[in-house]
Design a protein around this motif. Structure first.
Motif, PDB file in Angstrom:
ATOM      1  N   GLU A   6      37.419  36.547  53.530  1.00 46.34           N
ATOM      2  CA  GLU A   6      38.697  37.050  52.839  1.00 46.34           C
ATOM      3  C   GLU A   6      38.625  38.627  53.313  1.00 46.34           C
ATOM      4  OE1 GLU A   6      36.607  35.169  49.202  1.00 46.34           O
ATOM      5  OE2 GLU A   6      35.925  36.344  50.912  1.00 46.34           O
ATOM      6  N   LEU A  20      46.370  39.313  50.879  1.00 47.09           N
ATOM      7  CA  LEU A  20      45.200  38.860  50.921  1.00 47.09           C
ATOM      8  C   LEU A  20      45.324  37.699  51.970  1.00 47.09           C
ATOM      9  CD1 LEU A  20      43.572  38.718  47.451  1.00 47.09           C
ATOM     10  CD2 LEU A  20      43.884  40.762  49.180  1.00 47.09           C
ATOM     11  N   CYS A  22      42.417  34.714  54.065  1.00 45.38           N
ATOM     12  CA  CYS A  22      41.126  34.084  54.159  1.00 45.38           C
ATOM     13  C   CYS A  22      41.157  33.095  55.270  1.00 45.38           C
ATOM     14  CB  CYS A  22      41.095  33.167  52.867  1.00 45.38           C
ATOM     15  SG  CYS A  22      39.676  32.219  52.608  1.00 45.38           S
ATOM     16  N   TRP A  36      42.854  31.087  45.253  1.00 41.93           N
ATOM     17  CA  TRP A  36      42.297  32.054  45.102  1.00 41.93           C
ATOM     18  C   TRP A  36      42.028  32.127  43.664  1.00 41.93           C
ATOM     19  CZ3 TRP A  36      41.576  35.691  48.755  1.00 41.93           C
ATOM     20  CH2 TRP A  36      42.009  35.601  50.041  1.00 41.93           C
ATOM     21  N   TYR A  93      38.443  36.015  45.046  1.00 43.23           N
ATOM     22  CA  TYR A  93      37.842  35.069  46.063  1.00 43.23           C
ATOM     23  C   TYR A  93      38.561  33.764  46.600  1.00 43.23           C
ATOM     24  CZ  TYR A  93      33.517  37.219  43.882  1.00 43.23           C
ATOM     25  OH  TYR A  93      32.847  38.255  43.443  1.00 43.23           O
ATOM     26  N   CYS A  94      38.318  33.494  47.862  1.00 45.10           N
ATOM     27  CA  CYS A  94      39.113  32.405  48.533  1.00 45.10           C
ATOM     28  C   CYS A  94      38.081  31.228  48.037  1.00 45.10           C
ATOM     29  CB  CYS A  94      38.905  32.522  49.899  1.00 45.10           C
ATOM     30  SG  CYS A  94      39.842  31.264  51.001  1.00 45.10           S
ATOM     31  N   THR A 108      36.863  39.884  47.931  1.00 39.04           N
ATOM     32  CA  THR A 108      37.592  41.108  48.556  1.00 39.04           C
ATOM     33  C   THR A 108      38.235  41.906  47.245  1.00 39.04           C
ATOM     34  OG1 THR A 108      39.181  42.130  50.110  1.00 39.04           O
ATOM     35  CG2 THR A 108      39.840  40.352  49.023  1.00 39.04           C
TER      36      THR A 108
END
Length: 114
Positions: A6, A20, A22, A36, A93-94, A108
């Motif tokens: 990410e 964002l 990823c 996400w 978070y991805c 991230t």
């Protein structure tokens, strides 16, 4: 194995926007769902948005403000975040699903503060 990285987090003021990204690499074939998630301090990780078979889904608190998209050529997942609020502050978070396997990025940080 699938690796997810990410990027795009940062510190912004309320009302501002972030995007964002990823990037997925490794054995990325047959990934059919990506999402996400976010986790704020002292809270459980929650689903923010996901793409399954080309369809997008959002949790109620971000609906109308966030947009999830996927670029299959670049193997990249995006989250466009508009009208950010302090409550959006979290580590994002991805996530990717391939068969029975579940993969996560390192996260991230997104901080929304005046």
């Amino acid at each position: 194995q699938v690796q997810l990285v990410e990027s795009g987090g940062g510190l912004v003021q309320p009302g501002e926007s972030l995007r964002l990204s990823c990037v997925a690499s490794g054995s990325i074939v047959s990934i059919y769902a990506m999402a996400w998630y976010r986790q704020a301090p002292g809270k459980q990780r929650e689903l923010v948005a996901e793409i399954i078979n080309g369809n997008s889904y959002y949790t109620g608190s971000v609906k109308g403000r966030f947009t999830i998209s996927r670029d299959n050529v670049k193997n990249t997942l995006y989250l466009q975040m508009n009208s950010l609020k302090p409550d959006d502050t979290a580590v994002y978070y991805c996530n990717a699903v391939k068969g029975r396997d579940n993969y996560w990025g390192q996260g991230t940080q997104v901080t929304v503060s005046s």
